[in-house]
Write an enzyme that holds these catalytic residues in place. Structure first.
Site, PDB file in Angstrom:
ATOM      1  N   GLY A  32      -9.789  32.651  -8.945  1.00 26.69           N
ATOM      2  CA  GLY A  32      -9.840  31.679  -7.854  1.00 26.69           C
ATOM      3  C   GLY A  32      -9.715  30.272  -8.394  1.00 26.69           C
ATOM      4  CB  SER A  33     -12.214  27.918  -9.774  1.00 29.04           C
ATOM      5  OG  SER A  33     -12.899  28.960 -10.415  1.00 29.04           O
TER       6      SER A  33
ATOM      7  N   GLY B 184     -20.107  36.491  -4.304  1.00 30.72           N
ATOM      8  CA  GLY B 184     -20.576  35.560  -3.277  1.00 30.72           C
ATOM      9  C   GLY B 184     -19.917  34.192  -3.364  1.00 30.72           C
ATOM     10  CG  PHE B 185     -21.321  31.450  -4.082  1.00 35.47           C
ATOM     11  CD1 PHE B 185     -21.222  30.682  -2.929  1.00 35.47           C
ATOM     12  CD2 PHE B 185     -22.437  32.261  -4.264  1.00 35.47           C
ATOM     13  CE1 PHE B 185     -22.233  30.715  -1.966  1.00 35.47           C
ATOM     14  CE2 PHE B 185     -23.450  32.299  -3.311  1.00 35.47           C
ATOM     15  CZ  PHE B 185     -23.350  31.533  -2.156  1.00 35.47           C
ATOM     16  N   GLY B 186     -17.076  31.438  -5.658  1.00 37.66           N
ATOM     17  CA  GLY B 186     -16.108  31.161  -6.717  1.00 37.66           C
ATOM     18  C   GLY B 186     -16.736  30.233  -7.743  1.00 37.66           C
ATOM     19  N   GLY B 187     -16.056  30.068  -8.866  1.00 37.76           N
ATOM     20  CA  GLY B 187     -16.463  29.072  -9.851  1.00 37.76           C
ATOM     21  C   GLY B 187     -17.702  29.396 -10.664  1.00 37.76           C
TER      22      GLY B 187
ATOM     23  CG  HIS C 136      -8.853  39.073  -4.732  1.00 40.43           C
ATOM     24  ND1 HIS C 136      -9.040  40.411  -5.016  1.00 40.43           N
ATOM     25  CD2 HIS C 136     -10.095  38.553  -4.592  1.00 40.43           C
ATOM     26  CE1 HIS C 136     -10.340  40.683  -5.051  1.00 40.43           C
ATOM     27  NE2 HIS C 136     -11.009  39.570  -4.792  1.00 40.43           N
TER      28      HIS C 136
ATOM     29  CG  MET D 178     -17.804  41.018  -1.890  1.00 42.74           C
ATOM     30  SD  MET D 178     -17.428  39.407  -2.619  1.00 42.74           S
ATOM     31  CE  MET D 178     -15.815  39.132  -1.895  1.00 42.74           C
TER      32      MET D 178
ATOM     33  CG  ASP E 105     -12.841  37.144  -2.658  1.00 44.44           C
ATOM     34  OD1 ASP E 105     -13.020  38.302  -3.077  1.00 44.44           O
ATOM     35  OD2 ASP E 105     -12.406  36.218  -3.364  1.00 44.44           O
TER      36      ASP E 105
ATOM     37  CG  MET F 122     -17.695  36.815   0.724  1.00 43.91           C
ATOM     38  SD  MET F 122     -18.291  35.447  -0.277  1.00 43.91           S
ATOM     39  CE  MET F 122     -17.142  35.540  -1.656  1.00 43.91           C
TER      40      MET F 122
ATOM     41  CG  MET G 221     -18.021  42.614  -8.498  1.00 45.46           C
ATOM     42  SD  MET G 221     -16.628  41.712  -7.769  1.00 45.46           S
ATOM     43  CE  MET G 221     -17.181  40.014  -7.849  1.00 45.46           C
TER      44      MET G 221
ATOM     45  CG  HIS H  63     -13.607  41.954  -3.215  1.00 50.36           C
ATOM     46  ND1 HIS H  63     -14.020  41.010  -4.128  1.00 50.36           N
ATOM     47  CD2 HIS H  63     -14.574  42.928  -3.226  1.00 50.36           C
ATOM     48  CE1 HIS H  63     -15.176  41.385  -4.671  1.00 50.36           C
ATOM     49  NE2 HIS H  63     -15.533  42.538  -4.130  1.00 50.36           N
TER      50      HIS H  63
ATOM     51  CB  SER I  74      -9.763  34.688  -5.291  1.00 52.33           C
ATOM     52  OG  SER I  74     -10.647  34.439  -4.196  1.00 52.33           O
TER      53      SER I  74
ATOM     54  CG  ASP J 189     -13.288  39.290  -7.977  1.00 53.22           C
ATOM     55  OD1 ASP J 189     -13.079  38.093  -8.219  1.00 53.22           O
ATOM     56  OD2 ASP J 189     -13.449  39.753  -6.828  1.00 53.22           O
ATOM     57  N   GLY J 190     -14.036  37.437 -11.163  1.00 56.51           N
ATOM     58  CA  GLY J 190     -15.093  36.466 -11.409  1.00 56.51           C
ATOM     59  C   GLY J 190     -14.996  35.816 -12.777  1.00 56.51           C
ATOM     60  N   GLY J 191     -14.842  34.509 -12.786  1.00 56.76           N
ATOM     61  CA  GLY J 191     -14.846  33.764 -14.041  1.00 56.76           C
ATOM     62  C   GLY J 191     -13.654  34.032 -14.937  1.00 56.76           C
TER      63      GLY J 191
HETATM   64  C1  DX5 Z   1     -16.552  36.291  -5.921  1.00 48.98           C
HETATM   65  C2  DX5 Z   1     -15.187  36.686  -5.383  1.00 48.98           C
HETATM   66  C3  DX5 Z   1     -14.112  36.279  -6.293  1.00 48.98           C
HETATM   67  C4  DX5 Z   1     -14.012  34.785  -6.499  1.00 48.98           C
HETATM   68  C5  DX5 Z   1     -13.572  34.531  -7.882  1.00 48.98           C
HETATM   69  O1  DX5 Z   1     -17.532  36.815  -5.130  1.00 48.98           O
HETATM   70  O2  DX5 Z   1     -15.106  38.087  -5.185  1.00 48.98           O
HETATM   71  O3  DX5 Z   1     -12.863  36.828  -5.906  1.00 48.98           O
HETATM   72  O4  DX5 Z   1     -13.163  34.136  -5.611  1.00 48.98           O
HETATM   73  O5  DX5 Z   1     -13.607  33.155  -8.125  1.00 48.98           O
HETATM   74  P1  DX5 Z   1     -13.502  32.561  -9.575  1.00 48.98           P
HETATM   75  O6  DX5 Z   1     -12.194  33.018 -10.146  1.00 48.98           O
HETATM   76  O7  DX5 Z   1     -13.541  31.083  -9.324  1.00 48.98           O
HETATM   77  O8  DX5 Z   1     -14.669  33.061 -10.357  1.00 48.98           O
HETATM   78 ZN    ZN Z   2     -13.071  39.107  -4.915  1.00 49.83          ZN
END
Ligand code: DX5
Ligand code: ZN
Length: 234
Positions: free
Chosen positions: A199-200, A146-149, A37, A72, A39, A41, A141, A70, A12, A177-179
């Site tokens: 992402g992270s 909304g946020f990475g990490g 990917h 959002m 994102d 928002m 999800m 994606h 991401s 997607d996420g974590g």
């Molecule tokens: C969250 C995004 C994800 C995000 C994942 O709202 O849709 O794509 O970037 O980030 P990580 O992998 O850091 O959880």
């Molecule tokens: Zn995403």
């Protein structure tokens, strides 16, 4: 895009350097990611803002793999055409973005893009059931968008299992997607996921000047997932 259930890693770019998307995308592709990917928002459907169709169009020429967009955003229907024109290969909309998900998926496929349906952690798998023949991908999800990490939400594993059973032989990807990390990847892969967004966990420790860590991170996630898939098949 030929359909396969092999593990695909989709970094991401939410975790990339926002002032250098072109080179960041080139770096992750050179380090063997499968998809990119993106994102989007809107500060309304999710409490964060990223970018819109002009930026997606500008980065398109740097993507040689698959551009996975994606959304959002709510409403989503008025923007589908613009993201398709921007060059998205896959457009994923949220089931929670409005009351007319069926219409949204029809509108996405009408553009020629593949259609994805994303489910928030509080949305049950059953929401996807009447729509399985209208989607190319279901995005589970595993954080609140909304946020990475953020921390992976364990309760979503059972949902992945339910979706995998529901999908059967249909050519529908299950994306997580996420974590996603080398620690969580085996669990989602064993439950039936084939596309892992990260992402992270992909961008940590590297940069466009020093992209080798991106490659090591991608390989670590892929290996952890593939080992679990093989074990589940035995
Ligand atoms: C969250 C995004 C994800 C995000 C994942 O709202 O849709 O794509 O970037 O980030 P990580 O992998 O850091 O959880
Ligand atoms: Zn995403």
């Amino acid at each position: 895009m030929t359909f396969t259930r092999s593990i695909k890693i989709a970094p991401s770019i939410l975790s990339a350097d926002f002032a250098d998307f072109g080179r960041e995308i080139e770096a992750i592709e050179a380090q063997d990611c499968d998809w990119v990917h993106v994102d989007v928002m809107d500060g309304h459907f999710v409490p964060n803002l990223t970018f819109g169709p002009p930026l997606v169009k500008a980065i398109r020429r740097h993507v040689t793999t698959v551009m996975d967009v994606h959304l959002m955003i709510a409403p989503v229907d008025p923007y589908i055409e613009a993201f398709a024109e921007a060059g998205a290969d896959i457009i994923t909309a949220h089931a929670e973005a409005g009351p007319h998900t069926h219409r949204t998926l029809q509108a996405i496929r009408a553009t020629g893009a593949k259609a994805g349906l994303a489910l928030n952690p509080g949305t049950p798998a059953s929401v996807a059931e009447p729509l399985l023949d209208m989607v190319d991908l279901i995005c589970v999800m595993t954080v609140n968008p909304g946020f990475g990490g953020q921390k992976f939400i364990d309760s979503q594993i059972e949902k992945i299992r339910q979706l995998r059973a529901m999908i059967g032989d249909r050519p529908v990807h299950i994306e997580i997607d996420g974590g996603v990390t080398p620690e969580t990847a085996p669990r989602v892969a064993a439950a039936g996921a084939d596309v892992l967004v990260a992402g992270s966990a992909v961008f940590k420790g590297g940069s466009v000047a020093d992209p080798a860590p991106y490659g090591a991170n991608i390989r670590a996630i892929r290996k952890a997932a593939e080992t679990a898939t093989q074990a589940a098949a035995e």
